[in-house]
Design a protein around this motif. Structure first.
Motif: not given
Length: 355
Positions: A158-159, A215-217, A229-236
């Protein structure tokens, strides 16, 4: 391949995990030095550094998965940076390199640090160039990387700036916006005012970044904690989130053997810094991101301090590290101060080889 400098060759190397695109230079039987690039870039960024190695060395620079011409394999962020680290190990196997000197820049610094943790006997020496904090990017506070919120709010996919992501996906080579890849490179990857060469190869390199949820982001999850927002589980970006990637001083203290570490950083880095312009907590403290909950709840992440804390623990446990600060340099000292970077790297390699 376009964008190769004279003296650099390229090939795709099948490995047990992915087919990896690799740049090479120097003597095929020389002492191997493996250069690992950072986020939104590729091995092309390492070409001048590869060519600067003296006789007796073999330079190898892979494109990480989802970058350059390596397979677009998805990134499982729940493993932190281990997808990249394991790919690196598989490449060393395929090249028949039981041990190598590893050089990692930015996110690549986290990749090689993870590889050191997982396979210390394969690392002859380690060079960290403006590396991501051992406690990840965003969402932590204090020298020991305490989470600001249990879910790592403020870090991860999300960043990512959606305009920048869109420009990457569109192949934007222009300079009409501060968020164009070219402008980001010239204002943030290097000290502003420096024009690194080969510039067009580096802009092209950024545009090879695979974009999207894998991938990105990467993905993102809603959060009741600031900034929502918090981190997901996929991507860079999630692979560098503090809920997925974390290497402590105790982790490094347990290593055997303990290879020598060089930490090189530009004094004026705006990306990895104790006052990073990519850290939402720091931007919140400046009033740029609204709703910041304050210094006690979510202070700016002290990224440089966190790296020093972990490396100090490594040294106390019997390891060796040297911190070299290059003045008037930004996030990529190998790009904007190549002579100073080369001197530091070659001295480190020579000392490691002599041991």
């Amino acid at each position: 391949m376009d964008h190769l400098m004279p003296g650099i060759t390229a090939r795709r190397v099948p490995t047990a995990r992915v087919t990896t695109h690799v740049l090479e230079a120097g003597e095929p039987d020389g002492t191997p030095v493996v250069f690992v690039h950072g986020n939104v870039s590729s091995a092309l960024f390492w070409q001048p550094s590869m060519l600067a190695l003296p006789a007796g060395y073999r330079a190898v620079a892979p494109d990480l998965r989802g970058f350059g011409s390596t397979d677009r394999a998805p990134v499982d962020a729940t493993r932190g940076l281990r997808d990249f680290s394991d790919d690196l190990g598989a490449l060393l196997d395929a090249l028949g390199l039981p041990a190598a000197h590893l050089v990692g820049w930015s996110m690549g610094g986290g990749v090689v640090l993870q590889h050191l943790l997982d396979a210390p006997g394969r690392v002859a020496s380690l060079t960290l160039v403006n590396p991501v904090s051992p406690f990840g990017f965003g969402g932590t506070k204090g020298p020991h990387g305490e989470l600001c919120a249990p879910d790592g709010a403020g870090s991860g996919g999300g960043a990512g700036n959606p305009d920048f992501v869109a420009r990457l996906a569109a192949g934007d080579t222009g300079d009409d916006s501060p968020l164009s890849p070219r402008r980001v490179l010239l204002a943030q990857y290097v000290k502003e005012g420096c024009v690194p060469e080969p510039l067009e190869a580096m802009v092209h390199s950024m545009l090879t970044t695979a974009t999207g949820d894998d991938h990105y982001p990467g993905t993102s999850a809603p959060s009741g904690n600031w900034p929502g927002f918090a981190p997901g589980d996929r991507g860079v970006l999630n692979a560098m989130a503090p809920t997925h990637f974390r290497i402590t001083a105790d982790d490094l203290a347990a290593l055997d053997p303990k290879p020598p570490v060089l930490w090189v950083r530009g004094a004026d880095d705006v990306i990895v810094s104790d006052t990073s312009m990519h850290d939402l907590a720091h931007l919140g403290s400046l009033g740029i991101v609204p709703g910041w909950p304050g210094e006690d709840a979510c202070p700016p992440q002290p990224m440089v301090t966190q790296t020093r804390t972990v490396l100090d623990g490594y040294a106390k446990a019997g390891g060796r590290y040297t911190e070299t600060v290059i003045e008037d340099s930004g996030h990529g000292p190998q790009l904007d101060r190549p002579e100073e970077f080369r001197a530091a790297l070659l001295a480190h390699l020579a000392a490691a080889v002599a041991v």
